[in-house]
Design a protein around this motif. Structure first.
Motif, PDB file in Angstrom:
ATOM      1  N   SER A  97     -12.247   2.372  -0.883  1.00  0.00           N
ATOM      2  CA  SER A  97     -12.191   3.286   0.406  1.00  0.00           C
ATOM      3  C   SER A  97     -13.173   4.378   0.249  1.00  0.00           C
ATOM      4  CB  SER A  97     -10.839   3.944   0.420  1.00  0.00           C
ATOM      5  OG  SER A  97     -10.530   4.720  -0.550  1.00  0.00           O
TER       6      SER A  97
ATOM      7  N   HIS B 166     -10.735  14.002   6.673  1.00  0.00           N
ATOM      8  CA  HIS B 166     -10.021  13.248   5.920  1.00  0.00           C
ATOM      9  C   HIS B 166      -8.928  13.544   5.190  1.00  0.00           C
ATOM     10  CE1 HIS B 166      -9.546   9.323   3.814  1.00  0.00           C
ATOM     11  NE2 HIS B 166     -10.056   9.625   2.795  1.00  0.00           N
TER      12      HIS B 166
ATOM     13  N   GLY C 145     -13.801   0.027   9.664  1.00  0.00           N
ATOM     14  CA  GLY C 145     -13.468   0.865   8.669  1.00  0.00           C
ATOM     15  C   GLY C 145     -12.670  -0.057   7.529  1.00  0.00           C
TER      16      GLY C 145
ATOM     17  N   THR D 120     -15.968   5.973   2.906  1.00  0.00           N
ATOM     18  CA  THR D 120     -15.956   7.388   3.149  1.00  0.00           C
ATOM     19  C   THR D 120     -17.383   8.025   2.525  1.00  0.00           C
ATOM     20  OG1 THR D 120     -13.690   7.325   2.680  1.00  0.00           O
ATOM     21  CG2 THR D 120     -14.729   9.468   2.655  1.00  0.00           C
TER      22      THR D 120
ATOM     23  N   THR E  60     -13.952  -1.722   4.132  1.00  0.00           N
ATOM     24  CA  THR E  60     -13.320  -1.436   2.757  1.00  0.00           C
ATOM     25  C   THR E  60     -12.509  -2.691   2.247  1.00  0.00           C
ATOM     26  OG1 THR E  60     -12.773   0.805   3.702  1.00  0.00           O
ATOM     27  CG2 THR E  60     -11.502   0.160   1.863  1.00  0.00           C
TER      28      THR E  60
ATOM     29  N   ALA F 118     -13.922  12.554  -1.532  1.00  0.00           N
ATOM     30  CA  ALA F 118     -14.609  12.625  -0.322  1.00  0.00           C
ATOM     31  C   ALA F 118     -15.067  14.102  -0.390  1.00  0.00           C
ATOM     32  CB  ALA F 118     -13.789  12.557   1.084  1.00  0.00           C
TER      33      ALA F 118
ATOM     34  N   THR G 257      -8.278  11.808  -1.427  1.00  0.00           N
ATOM     35  CA  THR G 257      -9.430  12.340  -0.771  1.00  0.00           C
ATOM     36  C   THR G 257     -10.357  13.263  -1.380  1.00  0.00           C
ATOM     37  OG1 THR G 257      -8.191  14.300  -0.154  1.00  0.00           O
ATOM     38  CG2 THR G 257      -7.683  12.561   1.434  1.00  0.00           C
TER      39      THR G 257
ATOM     40  N   ALA H  95     -12.964   6.438   8.477  1.00  0.00           N
ATOM     41  CA  ALA H  95     -11.938   6.760   7.494  1.00  0.00           C
ATOM     42  C   ALA H  95     -10.734   6.451   7.413  1.00  0.00           C
ATOM     43  CB  ALA H  95     -12.297   8.523   7.154  1.00  0.00           C
TER      44      ALA H  95
END
Length: 559
Positions: free
Chosen positions: A194, A287, A184, A198, A188, A104, A101, A219
């Motif tokens: 991913s 996320h 999503g 995102t 992906t 992101a 994460t 997400a």
């Protein structure tokens, strides 16, 4: 171009930006793997039975390299080498999801205006003469600049979509969380990133095209979609790699099934902890909240998950003829020498275990074996030759990568150790077998007393070879030194056997023939011991040799 929507500008901006984004991520990840691969391996090596520490290490390593697959590669190596249990690895895989994460969070910053300066500076650093580490850092900066620039292009290209009815209607359907998750997941799985999914979601939500709730659902779907990459990557790989991928899939799918019912609550929490009106930050925070909450929900069940996965993916016994089929020589790792060399060590461990087994079986065959047993022992050499050639070919490919001085020394050590093990196999299957055949033809049986002495001596040689191989595969300096220190004891045993046998020369008919064959066997075992000590010495010398100045020589692939 006719119509209100310039489709050419939309498609080129969207897919061109996506291409730059993915290329930048690849540059960034590869640069980090080359520059910090050994340090990342050391970080994960500190994982203990504390599952929370394991999750923390997984998050840190994945956050640094923006790639949970790199973390998984290291874990598979540790599990294969017995340095980490499957249960310990589960918590690290959970932490890797938290680390993923980080991308992101970075993308949520409005840093588009810094993208081209980063690209220019990164290009300059990476192409100017200098140390390899500095060039890797330049490529990392170039990569992150391209990531931000690609995000900017996609953002600009999507502006007209705000008033495009067809697209608005599609986005409206994503109000259904199940459909949003599936979207999503599919996107992906197609682009195998991913982070890119995102990033696009952050752009759409930031422009008000997509609601925060829909963005969270997409997400979450990206978390499942990224498992497709892991699934494809483990096809034909060792069972440890398959199990790691299964843990990843189970964890992500289970997490989505649980938290899909609480998307509204996650959105409310994200709004509460994020700056008001900063939708990109809210998406990034949601996320992170999802992955952290998911980890805390399941981290208490790492042992049960590990047992379930081991039951689901049991060990698969190899056919006899495939025992030494290459298991760890992964072509996808050649561009990342740290992990390629680490996997080669494990492959050499398999080669060494097979050669040690050959040496172990040679005792019975050389003392009282039949012709059929001699043939069976000789047949054990072909798999050794095949794997030895495969290892040399793989290292030859690795040598063409950009290697540091330390990696160059490691590569040459592995070449030497592989050659030494192949030589020991030849001694066993050719020299010992030939000597035994001559003894059988001469009807020169070995007395029980001498057989016992040779068996004790042989056991020491097996112990030395096993220790030498394990010192290389586990990089254990103490074990290598133990093998080196065995010299005096082994020499004294050898001299004692030779001396007592000479004193018994006149004891019976055929004593000369027996004496010659017994001493010949001891000398062959002594040669194997010297080679084992040389293998151990190569491990000790890794810590003693200063970095070399010259460029590493390329290793020619075996024919």
């Amino acid at each position: 171009m006719t119509g209100d929507l310039d489709k050419y500008a939309l498609l080129t901006g969207l897919f061109g930006g996506l291409a730059l984004f993915l290329f930048g991520m690849d540059l960034l990840t590869n640069g980090l793997k080359r520059a910090a691969g050994d340090r990342l391996k050391d970080l994960l090596g500190k994982v203990t039975n504390n599952r929370f520490l394991g999750a923390g290490m997984g998050a840190v390593v994945t956050g640094l390299v923006n790639s949970s697959s790199v973390t998984t590669v290291i874990l598979v190596g540790f599990i294969s080498a017995g340095l980490m249990s499957m249960s310990q690895s589960v918590s690290v895989i959970m932490g890797a999801n938290i680390g993923s994460t980080m991308t992101a969070q970075i993308l949520a910053f409005n840093v588009t205006r810094f993208a081209l300066p980063m690209v220019a500076l990164g290009f300059l650093i990476s192409f100017l003469p200098g140390s390899r580490n500095r060039q890797d850092y330049g490529r990392m900066l170039l990569g992150i600049g391209l990531v931000f620039y690609g995000m900017g292009l996609m953002s600009e290209a999507m502006v007209p979509l705000r008033s495009e009815p067809t697209f608005i209607n599609f986005i409206a359907t994503l109000g259904n969380p199940v459909l949003a998750v599936l979207t999503g997941m599919a996107f992906t799985a197609i682009i195998q990133s991913s982070a890119a999914t995102t990033g696009i979601v952050i752009v759409l939500a930031g422009q008000g095209i997509m609601t925060l709730e829909s963005a969270i659902a997409v997400a979450m779907g990206a978390n499942i979609g990224t498992c497709a990459t892991a699934g494809l990557a483990v096809i034909g790989k060792p069972r440890e790699a398959v199990r790691a991928a299964v843990v990843h899939v189970l964890f992500n799918v289970s997490g989505v099934l649980v938290w899909i019912l609480f998307i509204d609550q996650m959105a409310a929490l994200a709004r509460g902890i994020s700056p008001e009106g900063d939708v990109p930050r809210q998406v990034a925070n949601a996320h992170t909240i999802f992955n952290v909450a998911n980890t805390f929900l399941f981290i208490g069940f790492t042992t049960q998950i590990a047992r379930f996965v081991e039951w689901l993916v049991p060990d698969r016994p190899l056919a006899t003829e495939a025992v030494l089929t290459p298991k760890y020589l992964d072509a996808t790792l050649i561009s990342t020498p740290t992990f390629a060399l680490e996997n080669t060590r494990r492959e050499i461990g398999r080669l060494g275990a097979h050669v040690t087994d050959m040496l172990n079986k040679s005792l019975h065959v050389s003392l009282s074996g039949s012709e059929a047993e001699l043939e069976a022992l000789s047949a054990m050499d072909k798999p050794v030759d095949d794997l030895h050639r495969a290892i040399l070919a793989y290292l030859g490919e690795v040598s063409r990568s950009r290697l540091s001085d330390e990696q160059s020394r490691d590569l040459m050590q592995l070449v030497t150790v592989s050659n030494d093990l192949e030589h020991i196999a030849d001694v066993v299957t050719e020299d010992i077998v030939t000597s035994t055949r001559k003894r059988m033809q001469e009807h020169a049986g070995i007395s029980p007393y001498t057989a016992k002495r040779i068996a004790d001596y042989h056991a020491q040689i097996v112990r030395a070879l096993d220790g030498a191989v394990r010192s290389v595969t586990t990089e254990d300096m103490e074990l290598a030194q133990t093998v080196r220190d065995m010299k005096q004891e082994v020499v004294e045993m050898s001299r004692y056997i030779s001396r007592t046998r000479f004193d018994r020369l006149k004891s019976a008919d055929g004593a000369i023939n027996r004496y010659v064959r017994e001493v010949e066997l001891v000398e062959l075992l002594d040669g194997i011991f010297k080679t084992a000590r040389r293998i151990a010495r190569s491990q000790l010398e890794r810590a003693e040799v200063e970095p070399a100045e010259e460029e590493p020589a390329e290793v020619e692939p075996a024919a």
